[in-house]
Design an enzyme around this catalytic site. Sequence first.
Site, PDB file in Angstrom:
ATOM      1  N   LYS A  82      -6.861   0.271  -4.706  1.00 52.64           N
ATOM      2  CA  LYS A  82      -5.433   0.230  -5.045  1.00 52.64           C
ATOM      3  C   LYS A  82      -4.655  -0.108  -3.782  1.00 52.64           C
ATOM      4  CE  LYS A  82      -1.946   2.931  -5.108  1.00 52.64           C
ATOM      5  NZ  LYS A  82      -0.930   1.944  -4.713  1.00 52.64           N
ATOM      6  N   GLU A  99      -7.705   9.116   6.412  1.00 56.33           N
ATOM      7  CA  GLU A  99      -7.044   8.740   7.670  1.00 56.33           C
ATOM      8  C   GLU A  99      -5.554   8.939   7.456  1.00 56.33           C
ATOM      9  OE1 GLU A  99      -8.849   8.243  10.183  1.00 56.33           O
ATOM     10  OE2 GLU A  99     -10.723   8.028   9.129  1.00 56.33           O
ATOM     11  N   CYS A 128      -0.136   4.182  12.556  1.00 52.84           N
ATOM     12  CA  CYS A 128      -0.519   5.591  12.659  1.00 52.84           C
ATOM     13  C   CYS A 128      -0.715   6.008  14.112  1.00 52.84           C
ATOM     14  CB  CYS A 128      -1.792   5.838  11.868  1.00 52.84           C
ATOM     15  SG  CYS A 128      -3.146   4.779  12.391  1.00 52.84           S
ATOM     16  N   GLU A 162       6.473  12.780  12.127  1.00 55.14           N
ATOM     17  CA  GLU A 162       6.107  11.366  12.293  1.00 55.14           C
ATOM     18  C   GLU A 162       7.261  10.500  11.801  1.00 55.14           C
ATOM     19  OE1 GLU A 162       3.222   9.721   9.508  1.00 55.14           O
ATOM     20  OE2 GLU A 162       2.212   8.722  11.181  1.00 55.14           O
TER      21      GLU A 162
HETATM   22  P1  NAD Z   1       1.602   6.966   1.449  1.00 52.55           P
HETATM   23  O1  NAD Z   1       0.835   8.220   1.564  1.00 52.55           O
HETATM   24  O2  NAD Z   1       2.972   7.016   0.914  1.00 52.55           O
HETATM   25  O3  NAD Z   1       0.820   5.915   0.542  1.00 52.55           O
HETATM   26  C1  NAD Z   1      -0.486   5.488   0.817  1.00 52.55           C
HETATM   27  C2  NAD Z   1      -1.144   5.023  -0.462  1.00 52.55           C
HETATM   28  O4  NAD Z   1      -1.284   6.146  -1.323  1.00 52.55           O
HETATM   29  C3  NAD Z   1      -0.357   3.973  -1.235  1.00 52.55           C
HETATM   30  O5  NAD Z   1      -1.249   3.065  -1.825  1.00 52.55           O
HETATM   31  C4  NAD Z   1       0.337   4.812  -2.290  1.00 52.55           C
HETATM   32  O6  NAD Z   1       0.666   4.052  -3.433  1.00 52.55           O
HETATM   33  C5  NAD Z   1      -0.731   5.845  -2.593  1.00 52.55           C
HETATM   34  N1  NAD Z   1      -0.224   7.097  -3.169  1.00 52.55           N
HETATM   35  C6  NAD Z   1       1.027   7.635  -3.053  1.00 52.55           C
HETATM   36  N2  NAD Z   1       1.094   8.805  -3.729  1.00 52.55           N
HETATM   37  C7  NAD Z   1      -0.128   9.018  -4.259  1.00 52.55           C
HETATM   38  C8  NAD Z   1      -0.705  10.066  -5.040  1.00 52.55           C
HETATM   39  N3  NAD Z   1       0.011  11.121  -5.414  1.00 52.55           N
HETATM   40  N4  NAD Z   1      -2.008   9.966  -5.397  1.00 52.55           N
HETATM   41  C9  NAD Z   1      -2.761   8.920  -5.008  1.00 52.55           C
HETATM   42  N5  NAD Z   1      -2.271   7.886  -4.284  1.00 52.55           N
HETATM   43  C10 NAD Z   1      -0.977   7.944  -3.904  1.00 52.55           C
HETATM   44  O7  NAD Z   1       1.558   6.327   2.911  1.00 52.55           O
HETATM   45  P2  NAD Z   1       2.301   5.008   3.406  1.00 52.55           P
HETATM   46  O8  NAD Z   1       3.739   5.349   3.534  1.00 52.55           O
HETATM   47  O9  NAD Z   1       1.868   3.851   2.597  1.00 52.55           O
HETATM   48  O10 NAD Z   1       1.637   4.837   4.862  1.00 52.55           O
HETATM   49  C11 NAD Z   1       2.119   5.452   5.999  1.00 52.55           C
HETATM   50  C12 NAD Z   1       1.263   6.651   6.372  1.00 52.55           C
HETATM   51  O11 NAD Z   1      -0.085   6.273   6.548  1.00 52.55           O
HETATM   52  C13 NAD Z   1       1.684   7.250   7.704  1.00 52.55           C
HETATM   53  O12 NAD Z   1       1.697   8.652   7.635  1.00 52.55           O
HETATM   54  C14 NAD Z   1       0.581   6.791   8.660  1.00 52.55           C
HETATM   55  O13 NAD Z   1       0.404   7.600   9.800  1.00 52.55           O
HETATM   56  C15 NAD Z   1      -0.608   6.801   7.756  1.00 52.55           C
HETATM   57  N6  NAD Z   1      -1.665   5.939   8.306  1.00 52.55           N
HETATM   58  C16 NAD Z   1      -2.745   6.529   8.910  1.00 52.55           C
HETATM   59  C17 NAD Z   1      -3.733   5.736   9.476  1.00 52.55           C
HETATM   60  C18 NAD Z   1      -4.914   6.361  10.180  1.00 52.55           C
HETATM   61  O14 NAD Z   1      -5.843   5.641  10.488  1.00 52.55           O
HETATM   62  N7  NAD Z   1      -4.911   7.645  10.437  1.00 52.55           N
HETATM   63  C19 NAD Z   1      -3.630   4.345   9.401  1.00 52.55           C
HETATM   64  C20 NAD Z   1      -2.522   3.789   8.780  1.00 52.55           C
HETATM   65  C21 NAD Z   1      -1.548   4.598   8.224  1.00 52.55           C
END
Ligand code: NAD
Length: 479
Positions: A173, A249, A283, A380
């Site tokens: 997804k 992650e 991140c 963050e």
């Molecule tokens: P997010 O958690 O809002 O969304 C990530 C994904 O999860 C999207 O595809 C979203 O549609 C899906 N999602 C949202 N709610 C969900 C639920 N209830 N159940 C299942 N899936 C769901 O994150 P974002 O805003 O897209 O990304 C930013 C975040 O990602 C930041 O916190 C960043 O630090 C983190 N990040 C971490 C790494 C790492 O390697 N540690 C890398 C990149 C991003």
Amino acid sequence: MIAKKMYIGGAWTDAASGKTFETLNPSTNEPFGTVPLAGSEDIDKAVAAARAAFPVWSSKTQAERSAVLNRISAAIRENAEEFAMLGAKEHGMPAKLGFGPTMGASGNFEMAATYARATGGDFIHSSKPNVLYCLDRVPIGVCALIIPWNLPLFLMSQKIALSISTGNTCVVKPPSVNSVIGLRLAEVIDGVEGLPKGVVNVITGPGSSVGHALAAHPGVDCVGFTGSTETGVSIMEAAAPTLKKVVMELGGKNPAIIFPDANLDQALESLGHHQFFNCGQACGSPGRYYVHESVFDAFLEKLLACAKHQIVGDPTLPETTMGPMVSVEHANKVMSYIESGVSEGAKLVYGGRRALDKGNFIEPTIFTDVTPSMKIYREEIFGPVAVLLKWKDEDAVIDLANDNTYGLTASIWTTNIARALKLGRRLTVGTFSVNGHNLIAPEAPWGGVRQSGIGKEGGWQGVLEYTEQKMITINLDEE
Ligand code: NAD
């Protein structure tokens, strides 16, 4: 407007309901693409396709799987310019800078192809002379891969490559705001010879419905997730009743600790880049700078120069270094952090406003006089906002750096390597870097501790995350 279909069982398909949704160009917030809105019927179909493909794909030889992964790697490379431009238009990362992560996406498949060939098990010498114990590495089954928007192509490619390299199949997804990028990758993968139908499936829709349903689905064996900690918690809850393996992650608030003897030019070359790269939507972006008081002014001056050097604008133009934030919602969130920094008494020394008169652009921003009680210090921000503190006591600064719920990455800047290594050991993070920040490579595992994640992605350890260990015991008695 670009229209795409979902990729289920090797076929291009609309949602069973016929519903669609739009993605936007973050430079203008005008519609960019239209994609299917998956419902429960589509999710079931995708999981069933992945389940059906599992016996086929997992029984291929390692060499066969590896060859397919290498072909995907080459196909991404061949389409790299298109991907970088797509990233500029649907995500906002300047195309010139987006070329690097695009090549990284290709590298993820190449790396996994190499390691996939080497996957194997162990013989275990035991106290029972007539029993042979072997520990095998086997695929887990169907993996749900849920991707964030901040580096959509790179992170999607990483999860697909790692999971399918050892024989798993997957349902992916992509982030809903970058669904066109996700489905374009599916098209490129589909064009590759030798990948059985159903090994990779890509379905589109919001996380709250599609992502949640995948995490909870009884036909899914493992969830690979990158995204916010909050969503990670909700995915763990959804996955718990069926006790799925999770690889996560998550977010970070990453300290960069600058010592008086640091090479400030070297530090700023790296930190200045990572602070503003992708508008700080990374991140591993530096989240808190701890600068020794004796070099604070010099450091600030150089960071200001980096900020002033940024060209905020149209991400399709080669001179642009900072495009728009990915969405209106996220730009509003970052602006609310900036407003809270000002209202809580931090000193705004640069930026802090929206840039341009349309789209989601925000100026590079720097705060000093930040204190540990402030929201911009603890949470963050995921934006182009640098948060600076002065320090003078070495022990106190390590305690401060550890005083956070995250534990993703940190960097220490000093020419005294022994000191850096000793202090680095005391940092509660998944990765700490010395005289560099985010020194990532496809071969190097990456991942956080505490509320920054579970498990590693990348490298050999990343491949192993998507395997189970299976014991084989053989009785050697002859009667
Ligand atoms: P997010 O958690 O809002 O969304 C990530 C994904 O999860 C999207 O595809 C979203 O549609 C899906 N999602 C949202 N709610 C969900 C639920 N209830 N159940 C299942 N899936 C769901 O994150 P974002 O805003 O897209 O990304 C930013 C975040 O990602 C930041 O916190 C960043 O630090 C983190 N990040 C971490 C790494 C790492 O390697 N540690 C890398 C990149 C991003």
